[in-house]
Write an enzyme that holds these catalytic residues in place. Structure first.
Site, PDB file in Angstrom:
ATOM      1  N   ARG A 149       0.903  -1.166  -0.047  1.00  0.00           N
ATOM      2  CA  ARG A 149      -0.003  -0.057   0.015  1.00  0.00           C
ATOM      3  C   ARG A 149       1.060   1.321  -0.021  1.00  0.00           C
ATOM      4  NH1 ARG A 149      -4.747   0.308   4.432  1.00  0.00           N
ATOM      5  NH2 ARG A 149      -2.773   0.340   5.684  1.00  0.00           N
ATOM      6  N   THR A 154      -1.494   7.446  -0.499  1.00  0.00           N
ATOM      7  CA  THR A 154      -2.888   7.217  -0.922  1.00  0.00           C
ATOM      8  C   THR A 154      -3.461   5.934  -0.614  1.00  0.00           C
ATOM      9  OG1 THR A 154      -1.732   5.965  -2.662  1.00  0.00           O
ATOM     10  CG2 THR A 154      -1.778   8.181  -3.079  1.00  0.00           C
ATOM     11  N   ASP A 170       0.183  -3.977  11.868  1.00  0.00           N
ATOM     12  CA  ASP A 170       0.771  -4.249  10.696  1.00  0.00           C
ATOM     13  C   ASP A 170       0.994  -5.806  10.699  1.00  0.00           C
ATOM     14  OD1 ASP A 170       2.748  -4.849   8.370  1.00  0.00           O
ATOM     15  OD2 ASP A 170       2.403  -2.541   8.149  1.00  0.00           O
ATOM     16  N   ASP A 215       4.592  -6.702   9.447  1.00  0.00           N
ATOM     17  CA  ASP A 215       5.849  -6.572  10.411  1.00  0.00           C
ATOM     18  C   ASP A 215       5.421  -7.347  11.578  1.00  0.00           C
ATOM     19  OD1 ASP A 215       6.756  -4.637   9.273  1.00  0.00           O
ATOM     20  OD2 ASP A 215       5.563  -2.913  10.171  1.00  0.00           O
TER      21      ASP A 215
HETATM   22  C1  PRP Z   1      -1.133  -5.110   4.090  1.00  0.00           C
HETATM   23  C2  PRP Z   1      -1.885  -6.456   4.215  1.00  0.00           C
HETATM   24  C3  PRP Z   1      -2.731  -6.372   2.971  1.00  0.00           C
HETATM   25  C4  PRP Z   1      -3.148  -4.865   2.867  1.00  0.00           C
HETATM   26  C5  PRP Z   1      -4.555  -4.600   3.129  1.00  0.00           C
HETATM   27  O1  PRP Z   1      -0.185  -5.278   3.307  1.00  0.00           O
HETATM   28  O2  PRP Z   1      -1.115  -7.638   4.045  1.00  0.00           O
HETATM   29  O3  PRP Z   1      -2.182  -6.711   1.666  1.00  0.00           O
HETATM   30  O4  PRP Z   1      -2.246  -4.174   3.626  1.00  0.00           O
HETATM   31  O5  PRP Z   1      -4.845  -3.184   3.113  1.00  0.00           O
HETATM   32  P1  PRP Z   1      -5.897  -2.787   2.028  1.00  0.00           P
HETATM   33  O6  PRP Z   1      -6.923  -3.575   2.309  1.00  0.00           O
HETATM   34  O7  PRP Z   1      -6.236  -1.109   2.503  1.00  0.00           O
HETATM   35  O8  PRP Z   1      -5.474  -2.850   0.666  1.00  0.00           O
HETATM   36  P2  PRP Z   1       0.960  -4.097   3.160  1.00  0.00           P
HETATM   37  O9  PRP Z   1       0.720  -3.135   2.046  1.00  0.00           O
HETATM   38  O10 PRP Z   1       1.180  -3.306   4.410  1.00  0.00           O
HETATM   39  O11 PRP Z   1       2.194  -4.547   2.713  1.00  0.00           O
HETATM   40  P3  PRP Z   1       3.246  -5.711   3.447  1.00  0.00           P
HETATM   41  O12 PRP Z   1       2.394  -7.111   3.675  1.00  0.00           O
HETATM   42  O13 PRP Z   1       4.290  -5.850   2.205  1.00  0.00           O
HETATM   43  O14 PRP Z   1       3.625  -5.257   4.796  1.00  0.00           O
HETATM   44  N1  URA Z   2      -2.470  -3.804   6.774  1.00  0.00           N
HETATM   45  C1  URA Z   2      -2.189  -4.406   7.903  1.00  0.00           C
HETATM   46  O1  URA Z   2      -1.204  -5.011   8.160  1.00  0.00           O
HETATM   47  N2  URA Z   2      -2.923  -4.023   8.889  1.00  0.00           N
HETATM   48  C2  URA Z   2      -3.771  -3.121   8.704  1.00  0.00           C
HETATM   49  O2  URA Z   2      -4.760  -2.793   9.931  1.00  0.00           O
HETATM   50  C3  URA Z   2      -4.325  -2.457   7.595  1.00  0.00           C
HETATM   51  C4  URA Z   2      -3.465  -2.978   6.696  1.00  0.00           C
END
Ligand code: PRP
Ligand code: URA
Length: 219
Positions: free
Chosen positions: A111, A115, A207, A210
Protein backbone atom coordinates in the site's frame (compact mmCIF):
# COMPACT_ATOMS: atom_id res chain seq x y z
CA UNK A 1 -23.37 -1.86 5.96
CA UNK A 2 -25.45 -3.22 8.85
CA UNK A 3 -24.88 -6.58 10.56
CA UNK A 4 -28.21 -7.82 9.17
CA UNK A 5 -27.01 -7.22 5.62
CA UNK A 6 -23.87 -9.32 6.24
CA UNK A 7 -25.99 -12.21 7.44
CA UNK A 8 -27.98 -12.07 4.19
CA UNK A 9 -24.91 -12.12 1.95
CA UNK A 10 -24.35 -15.53 0.39
CA UNK A 11 -20.79 -14.80 -0.64
CA UNK A 12 -19.47 -13.69 2.77
CA UNK A 13 -18.84 -15.91 5.76
CA UNK A 14 -17.39 -15.06 9.17
CA UNK A 15 -15.87 -18.27 10.55
CA UNK A 16 -16.74 -18.00 14.22
CA UNK A 17 -15.72 -20.80 16.57
CA UNK A 18 -14.59 -20.54 20.20
CA UNK A 19 -11.09 -21.75 19.24
CA UNK A 20 -10.81 -19.19 16.44
CA UNK A 21 -11.97 -16.42 18.79
CA UNK A 22 -9.37 -17.56 21.34
CA UNK A 23 -6.62 -17.51 18.70
CA UNK A 24 -7.73 -14.07 17.47
CA UNK A 25 -7.23 -12.73 21.00
CA UNK A 26 -3.63 -13.94 20.94
CA UNK A 27 -3.04 -12.39 17.50
CA UNK A 28 -4.49 -9.05 18.56
CA UNK A 29 -2.38 -8.89 21.73
CA UNK A 30 0.61 -6.65 21.07
CA UNK A 31 2.77 -8.72 23.45
CA UNK A 32 2.56 -11.81 21.19
CA UNK A 33 5.96 -12.69 19.69
CA UNK A 34 6.50 -12.98 15.89
CA UNK A 35 7.03 -16.76 16.25
CA UNK A 36 3.69 -17.30 18.01
CA UNK A 37 1.96 -14.75 15.78
CA UNK A 38 3.09 -16.58 12.61
CA UNK A 39 2.12 -19.98 14.07
CA UNK A 40 -1.41 -18.82 14.87
CA UNK A 41 -1.86 -17.15 11.49
CA UNK A 42 -1.05 -20.56 9.98
CA UNK A 43 -3.44 -22.43 12.29
CA UNK A 44 -6.34 -20.13 11.48
CA UNK A 45 -5.53 -20.37 7.76
CA UNK A 46 -5.79 -24.18 7.97
CA UNK A 47 -9.31 -23.94 9.41
CA UNK A 48 -10.37 -21.27 6.91
CA UNK A 49 -9.18 -23.30 3.92
CA UNK A 50 -10.98 -26.40 5.26
CA UNK A 51 -14.18 -24.35 5.37
CA UNK A 52 -13.64 -22.73 1.97
CA UNK A 53 -12.95 -26.02 0.17
CA UNK A 54 -15.98 -27.93 1.45
CA UNK A 55 -17.50 -28.18 -2.05
CA UNK A 56 -14.45 -29.57 -3.88
CA UNK A 57 -15.13 -32.11 -6.64
CA UNK A 58 -13.90 -35.70 -6.20
CA UNK A 59 -13.56 -38.68 -8.52
CA UNK A 60 -13.85 -42.36 -7.74
CA UNK A 61 -10.65 -44.39 -7.61
CA UNK A 62 -9.78 -48.03 -7.00
CA UNK A 63 -7.48 -48.81 -4.09
CA UNK A 64 -6.47 -51.87 -2.11
CA UNK A 65 -6.55 -51.74 1.67
CA UNK A 66 -4.60 -54.29 3.74
CA UNK A 67 -7.91 -56.20 3.81
CA UNK A 68 -9.43 -55.98 0.29
CA UNK A 69 -9.92 -53.98 -2.92
CA UNK A 70 -12.37 -51.08 -2.60
CA UNK A 71 -13.56 -47.84 -4.16
CA UNK A 72 -12.40 -44.53 -2.69
CA UNK A 73 -12.38 -40.85 -3.68
CA UNK A 74 -9.69 -38.37 -4.54
CA UNK A 75 -9.91 -34.61 -5.20
CA UNK A 76 -10.28 -33.90 -8.91
CA UNK A 77 -10.16 -30.08 -8.78
CA UNK A 78 -6.89 -28.24 -9.26
CA UNK A 79 -6.31 -25.94 -6.28
CA UNK A 80 -4.13 -22.83 -6.30
CA UNK A 81 -3.27 -20.78 -3.22
CA UNK A 82 -2.14 -17.22 -3.91
CA UNK A 83 -0.65 -15.35 -0.94
CA UNK A 84 -0.41 -11.57 -1.27
CA UNK A 85 3.14 -10.59 -0.26
CA UNK A 86 4.25 -10.10 2.36
CA UNK A 87 1.71 -10.95 5.03
CA UNK A 88 -0.12 -13.62 3.01
CA UNK A 89 3.07 -15.71 3.17
CA UNK A 90 2.29 -16.33 6.83
CA UNK A 91 -0.80 -18.33 5.81
CA UNK A 92 0.89 -20.62 3.27
CA UNK A 93 2.26 -23.27 5.61
CA UNK A 94 -1.14 -23.68 7.26
CA UNK A 95 -3.04 -24.21 4.02
CA UNK A 96 -0.32 -26.47 2.57
CA UNK A 97 -0.53 -28.71 5.62
CA UNK A 98 -4.14 -29.37 4.64
CA UNK A 99 -3.72 -29.45 0.83
CA UNK A 100 -0.14 -30.54 0.08
CA UNK A 101 -0.93 -31.12 -3.62
CA UNK A 102 -2.04 -27.50 -4.24
CA UNK A 103 -0.10 -25.14 -6.50
CA UNK A 104 1.17 -21.85 -5.05
CA UNK A 105 1.20 -18.52 -6.93
CA UNK A 106 2.46 -15.19 -5.58
CA UNK A 107 1.21 -11.63 -5.94
CA UNK A 108 3.33 -8.76 -4.63
CA UNK A 109 1.40 -5.65 -3.58
CA UNK A 110 2.14 -2.95 -1.06
CA UNK A 111 0.00 0.00 0.00
CA UNK A 112 1.30 3.43 -0.92
CA UNK A 113 1.51 5.11 2.50
CA UNK A 114 -0.05 8.39 1.40
CA UNK A 115 -2.77 7.26 -1.03
CA UNK A 116 -3.35 3.75 0.46
CA UNK A 117 -3.62 2.54 -3.13
CA UNK A 118 -2.13 -0.91 -3.90
CA UNK A 119 1.15 -0.89 -5.85
CA UNK A 120 1.98 -4.08 -7.79
CA UNK A 121 5.60 -5.27 -7.74
CA UNK A 122 5.41 -9.02 -8.42
CA UNK A 123 3.13 -11.60 -10.02
CA UNK A 124 3.95 -15.27 -10.62
CA UNK A 125 0.95 -17.56 -11.09
CA UNK A 126 0.82 -21.23 -12.17
CA UNK A 127 -0.15 -22.00 -15.77
CA UNK A 128 -3.20 -24.01 -14.62
CA UNK A 129 -4.79 -21.02 -12.87
CA UNK A 130 -7.58 -20.40 -15.40
CA UNK A 131 -9.22 -23.78 -14.65
CA UNK A 132 -8.39 -23.98 -10.94
CA UNK A 133 -10.08 -23.25 -7.64
CA UNK A 134 -8.11 -20.22 -6.43
CA UNK A 135 -7.89 -19.14 -2.80
CA UNK A 136 -6.23 -15.76 -2.27
CA UNK A 137 -4.54 -15.44 1.13
CA UNK A 138 -4.05 -12.17 3.01
CA UNK A 139 -4.56 -11.82 6.77
CA UNK A 140 -5.78 -8.20 6.47
CA UNK A 141 -8.65 -6.72 4.43
CA UNK A 142 -8.54 -3.01 5.31
CA UNK A 143 -9.65 -0.53 2.62
CA UNK A 144 -10.05 -3.49 0.28
CA UNK A 145 -7.83 -1.93 -2.40
CA UNK A 146 -5.22 -4.72 -2.37
CA UNK A 147 -7.90 -7.44 -2.45
CA UNK A 148 -9.74 -5.85 -5.39
CA UNK A 149 -6.46 -5.56 -7.34
CA UNK A 150 -5.37 -9.15 -6.56
CA UNK A 151 -8.72 -10.61 -7.64
CA UNK A 152 -8.55 -8.62 -10.88
CA UNK A 153 -5.01 -9.90 -11.62
CA UNK A 154 -6.28 -13.48 -11.29
CA UNK A 155 -9.47 -12.86 -13.30
CA UNK A 156 -7.29 -11.35 -16.05
CA UNK A 157 -5.73 -14.83 -16.41
CA UNK A 158 -9.15 -16.37 -17.04
CA UNK A 159 -9.94 -17.78 -13.59
CA UNK A 160 -13.62 -17.97 -12.65
CA UNK A 161 -13.54 -19.61 -9.22
CA UNK A 162 -11.98 -17.31 -6.65
CA UNK A 163 -12.26 -17.22 -2.87
CA UNK A 164 -10.55 -14.70 -0.61
CA UNK A 165 -9.37 -15.68 2.88
CA UNK A 166 -8.70 -12.78 5.23
CA UNK A 167 -8.20 -13.32 8.95
CA UNK A 168 -9.38 -9.86 9.99
CA UNK A 169 -11.61 -7.77 7.72
CA UNK A 170 -13.01 -4.29 8.14
CA UNK A 171 -16.62 -3.68 7.19
CA UNK A 172 -15.42 -1.14 4.63
CA UNK A 173 -13.05 -3.70 3.07
CA UNK A 174 -15.79 -6.34 2.82
CA UNK A 175 -18.08 -3.85 1.15
CA UNK A 176 -15.41 -2.66 -1.30
CA UNK A 177 -14.29 -6.17 -2.31
CA UNK A 178 -17.75 -7.64 -2.77
CA UNK A 179 -19.05 -4.58 -4.62
CA UNK A 180 -16.14 -4.74 -7.09
CA UNK A 181 -16.20 -8.57 -7.33
CA UNK A 182 -19.61 -9.95 -6.30
CA UNK A 183 -18.68 -13.38 -7.74
CA UNK A 184 -15.92 -13.87 -5.15
CA UNK A 185 -16.54 -15.88 -1.96
CA UNK A 186 -15.07 -14.06 1.04
CA UNK A 187 -14.16 -15.70 4.35
CA UNK A 188 -12.88 -13.98 7.45
CA UNK A 189 -12.33 -14.94 11.09
CA UNK A 190 -12.90 -11.51 12.64
CA UNK A 191 -14.98 -8.60 11.36
CA UNK A 192 -13.89 -5.20 12.72
CA UNK A 193 -15.81 -1.94 12.79
CA UNK A 194 -13.59 0.65 11.17
CA UNK A 195 -10.29 1.99 9.89
CA UNK A 196 -8.22 4.71 11.56
CA UNK A 197 -6.95 7.86 9.82
CA UNK A 198 -3.94 5.99 8.35
CA UNK A 199 -5.96 3.04 7.04
CA UNK A 200 -5.30 0.53 9.83
CA UNK A 201 -8.07 -1.76 11.03
CA UNK A 202 -9.47 -0.85 14.49
CA UNK A 203 -9.06 -2.71 16.81
CA UNK A 204 -7.21 -4.94 14.32
CA UNK A 205 -3.80 -6.35 15.15
CA UNK A 206 -1.44 -3.74 13.72
CA UNK A 207 0.69 -4.36 10.64
CA UNK A 208 0.43 -8.09 9.93
CA UNK A 209 3.58 -8.25 7.77
CA UNK A 210 5.65 -6.50 10.41
CA UNK A 211 4.31 -8.75 13.15
CA UNK A 212 4.99 -11.97 11.19
CA UNK A 213 8.49 -10.97 10.16
CA UNK A 214 9.44 -8.93 13.24
CA UNK A 215 10.08 -5.72 11.30
CA UNK A 216 7.86 -3.37 13.28
CA UNK A 217 9.39 -0.10 14.47
CA UNK A 218 8.46 1.29 17.91
CA UNK A 219 7.24 4.92 17.69
C1 PRP B 1 -1.19 -5.14 4.10
C2 PRP B 1 -2.01 -6.42 4.09
C3 PRP B 1 -2.81 -6.27 2.82
C4 PRP B 1 -3.05 -4.78 2.76
C5 PRP B 1 -4.47 -4.52 3.18
O1 PRP B 1 -0.11 -5.23 3.26
O2 PRP B 1 -1.23 -7.57 4.15
O3 PRP B 1 -2.14 -6.74 1.67
O4 PRP B 1 -2.14 -4.17 3.66
O5 PRP B 1 -4.76 -3.17 3.06
P1 PRP B 1 -5.88 -2.64 2.06
O6 PRP B 1 -7.07 -3.50 2.23
O7 PRP B 1 -6.12 -1.23 2.53
O8 PRP B 1 -5.33 -2.67 0.66
P2 PRP B 1 0.98 -4.04 3.18
O9 PRP B 1 0.60 -3.09 2.09
O10 PRP B 1 1.17 -3.45 4.54
O11 PRP B 1 2.26 -4.78 2.67
P3 PRP B 1 3.21 -5.81 3.44
O12 PRP B 1 2.41 -7.06 3.69
O13 PRP B 1 4.32 -6.01 2.48
O14 PRP B 1 3.66 -5.17 4.73
N1 URA C 1 -2.50 -3.80 6.71
C1 URA C 1 -2.20 -4.36 7.92
O1 URA C 1 -1.24 -5.15 8.02
N2 URA C 1 -2.93 -4.00 8.99
C2 URA C 1 -3.97 -3.15 8.90
O2 URA C 1 -4.62 -2.88 9.92
C3 URA C 1 -4.26 -2.58 7.65
C4 URA C 1 -3.52 -2.94 6.57
Amino acid sequence: MSKAVYLLMENFKVISHPLIRHKLAVLRNKETTPKTFKAIIGEIATVMSYEALGDLQTKEIDIVTPICATKAEEISDEIVFVPILRAGLGMVEGVRDLVPFAHIGHIGLYRDESTLRPMEYYCKLPACIADSRVLILDPMLATGGSAVAAVQMIKDRGCKSISFLSIIASKEGVNTLLTAHPDVMLYCAGLDEKLNEIGYIVPGLGDAGDRIFGTEVEN
